[in-house]
Structure formats: C-alpha cells, structure tokens
Design a protein around this motif. Structure first.
Motif: not given
Lengths: 230, 219
Positions: B68-69, B72-73, B50-51, B62-66, B53, B76-77
């Motif tokens: 560094r996040a 990390r995911y 939504p930003f 599973f949608i993920l942005f940023e 970028q 983690d996974k």
C-alpha cells in the motif's frame, strides 16, 4: 467551532491515539464519552456517525470522520503549521513514512491487539486465557520486533530521523502489552528500548496518561503541557 | 532506469502493486522472487525487505516495501493518466475521506478476508491442514463488517466518495479470492456491495494482472 471527539476515555486504542495527536498539535477539543459498556456505539444513532459501530469518531464543524489513523492524518494535514510535522511532505520521505505506517498496521497492531484481547480483555471479563494463542501472537510480535531492532539501529524513528505518526500509532496498543504479560518493548533490544522510551515519554502521551482524555481548551494546563517542541 | 517490482506473480500484495502501476501507465520490469525456495528469506533479499515479505520496488535505487505504501508512492510521483481523476484526492476533506476508506480496508476487511483465504486457499495449495473454526469466525465477522460497506455504498459510488480511489483497489486481491475460499459474500451481502465489487472486477488494470504480475514496457 471546536472539534468534538467521540470515544472511550481510556489510555488505549483509537481514542487515545487521536487524543495524543490532538495534544501533539495543541488542538483544543470537546470530548464526548461514548458508553461502550452499555452498547451505545452499536445503536443506530451512533452508527449514523460510524457505520461500523466503533469508536472513535471526530466531528469537525459538521465534517464527520472515523478510523483513528485517518483522523490523525487529517489533523496532521489541517494543522500542518503548528506543532511537530507528523507526516513528511517530500516525495521519498513521505513514501518512507507510508512504509513505516504500513508496517505498524500489518506487522505490529494485529499481534499487539491479539495479545491485548487475550491477555488483558479476557481476564477482565473473567474468561480463561488461551495460553497457546497468547504465546503465538507474542512470538510473531517478537519476530517482527527483531526487524524493528535493525531499523532503529540505523535511524532514530521508524520513518527516518524525525518523529512521525508512524511512531505515534504504536503507543496506544503498545503500552497495553506489559499488562498482557509481554515486556518485549523494553526487552527486545537496546534500539527498540531506546525508541519506545522516547516515544512514550513525549509530553503529549504523558498528558493523556496523567490528565486523561477530556474536553481540553487552550487555557488548560493539560493543553500546555501536552504540546511537544516541533 | 525503469522501475523494478520484485515479487511473486500470483501473490496478492504483488498484484495489488501491479494493478496501480498499470492504472497509472508506469512502465516497470517484474522480477520474480522464488518464494517456494525461500528466496524472500535470503540474506540478500532481507537487505531490501527486512521483514522477508513480497513485494518491494527499486525505483532507480530508491527501495520501498509494503504494497500500500508503494501504491501511494506511485500515485504521489506520477500524474493521473489524462481524463482520469487521481487515485488519491488532494483536497483536504477528500483526502481525509480517502484515508478513512483506506483505514476501513486494512481494519475492517483485510483482518477477516485474509485468514479466510489463508485457511482455505493458501494452506490448501501447500497441502497444509486448514482450521475450519478460523475460517468460520473470520467469515462471520466479515459478514458483519460488510453491513457497514452496504450502508456506505448505498450513498456513494465508492468507499471514499463518488470517484474510485486506491482504497477501493486495495480490496481486489483478497476480495477476489473469497469465492475460491468458499464464500460468496462479495456478491450476496447486499446489492450495493455487489455493484461495487463487480465494477472493481471489471477494472482493466486489474484484469491485466489478475492472473499474474508481469513486466509492462509500454502502454
């Protein structure tokens, strides 16, 4: 041994962020004020704790940590069993927390901090405000808060329906925006307004505002009033 | 379904994610977003990020942005590849020191490296006028900040301790553009920063994607 927090006793910035987290979790601590006005934080003695010469820093029985968000994350993990869960543990919930935490330092803090520096710090030091610079950071913040308005229309907090550190990290700079002449946190839209009111009404933040940042032991009223329901 | 990374091949943040995917040997499909044509601001794109970028990932819905996040995911996974230490420590103190180092990256490095690179590299690429004053003050502050790095890296190999972590890798995309921007700070500030920087630049995962993120179906 009790934790020692080194920093600035004011309700803004990194020290206040850590103080709010300590209050959320009901953690007693000793507060040591660092004399920023006289440059104590830039002295070699302080730099042994914090090599960048910044506040705050935490000393947990000899384990020294700096960077307010890192300190808060450490407290959230070490005291996971008490107070609200400030960082989710499930894989996807945690990823969405990290996404929200990244949004805070990438899309909120730079502009909020720039607005504070321009609109609050400069007048404090009798320096002229650069109106164009102030407008630029407020405008960027406004664009990003448009997105917050969308996100917070679908869920209660930034990482989901539970309060997390990602929300908490906004408080100590967000509350200085009004002083910089920017009312975005309450005027952007009903969702941001609702969220902002909830986050800044938490007992932990109110205790930082009302009781100040100071050595806080279990028997203190400030301690009891600051602990939120989990 | 294989993980999909949506981004721009040479984007700093896209390559940050690609580096970690390659580190952990995670197969992924790279989908190029036409940033020049504004695809990242289209209504369809904004549904996922939504930003507006780049990048974001779609991990089987599973949608993920940023960036560094996302990194990390991934850590983690997936398990760290055999014979390597995880890029995020799991013991409480090691993790705290990692978080401290990760915070140093986005508080003491990126806010100064990024404007310097934006003024002298990104704007130049788009024939936009550059602001020398912004570049100069950013580099001046970065120079002062790297004194902190020099002190830390004189006592330990990497920013969080003696093992490499995400906190070190996060620096690569902007650090490697500083020379192009006109600053040799990464190799002149001090021997410790130079040693650390040169080591990071030799990382095979970075070298696999530094010229452009792309799909990796196997390793």
């Amino acid at each position: 041994m009790v934790l020692t927090l080194y920093g600035l006793a004011a309700p803004l910035g990194g020290t206040a962020t850590v103080a709010m987290t300590l209050a959320e979790k009901g953690i007693p601590y000793t507060f040591v004020s660092v004399d920023l006005q006289h440059g104590e934080h830039k002295q070699p003695e302080f730099r042994k704790k914090q090599p960048f010469g910044l506040v705050p820093a935490l000393d947990d029985d000899g384990f020294v940590l700096y960077e307010s968000r890192a300190i808060c994350r450490y407290l959230a993990e070490k005291y996971a069993g008490q107070g609200p869960t400030l960082i989710p543990t499930e894989l996807k919930a945690k990823a969405l927390f990290e996404q929200a935490a990244a949004v805070e330092f990438a899309n909120f803090e730079p502009h909020a901090r720039a607005a504070y520096n321009e609109g609050v710090l400069k007048p404090h030091f009798n320096l002229p405000i650069d109106a164009s610079a102030l407008n630029t950071c407020i405008s960027k913040l406004s664009d990003n808060l448009d997105v917050y308005e969308v996100i917070l229309g679908k869920q209660r907090f930034l990482a989901g329906d539970e309060f997390t550190l990602a929300d908490l990290f906004h408080v100590a700079f967000g509350t200085t925006l009004a002083e910089a002449g920017c009312d975005l946190m309450t005027s952007k839209g009903p969702n941001v307004k609702r969220w902002w009111k909830e986050v800044t009404s938490r007992p932990a933040w109110l205790s930082v505002l009302n009781s100040g940042i100071k050595t806080t032991m279990c028997e203190d009223d400030a301690f009891k009033s600051g602990v939120s329901e989990p | 379904m294989v993980l999909k990374l949506y981004g721009m091949p040479v984007s700093t943040c896209t390559r940050r994610v690609a580096t970690v995917l390659v580190e952990y040997k995670v197969p992924f499909e790279f989908v190029s977003i036409d940033v020049a044509k504004g695809e990242h601001k289209s209504a369809a794109y904004l549904q996922n990020q939504p930003f507006g970028q780049v990048p974001y990932i779609d991990d089987d819905g599973f949608i993920l942005f940023e960036s560094r996040a996302i990194c990390r995911y991934i850590v983690d996974k997936y398990p760290a590849p055999a014979g390597t230490t995880p890029l995020v420590p799991s013991d409480i103190k090691g993790k705290a020191l990692f978080e401290q180092a990760a915070s140093i990256e986005y508080s003491d490095f990126e806010p100064y490296a990024y404007p310097a690179v934006r003024e002298k590299v990104f704007k130049a690429m788009r024939n936009l006028p550059t602001d020398q004053a912004v570049y100069d003050s950013s580099i001046e502050t970065l120079d002062a900040k790297l004194a902190g790095y020099e002190a830390i890296l004189g006592k330990q190999k990497y920013l969080a301790g003696n093992e490499i972590t995400l906190a070190d890798l996060f620096h690569l995309p902007y650090a490697t553009l500083l020379a192009k921007a006109g600053s040799d700070l990464m190799t002149t500030k001090g021997p410790n920063v130079t040693r650390w920087y040169n080591e990071l630049c030799e990382r095979p995962s970075w070298n696999a994607v530094k010229d452009g993120a792309k799909s990796f179906s196997s390793y």
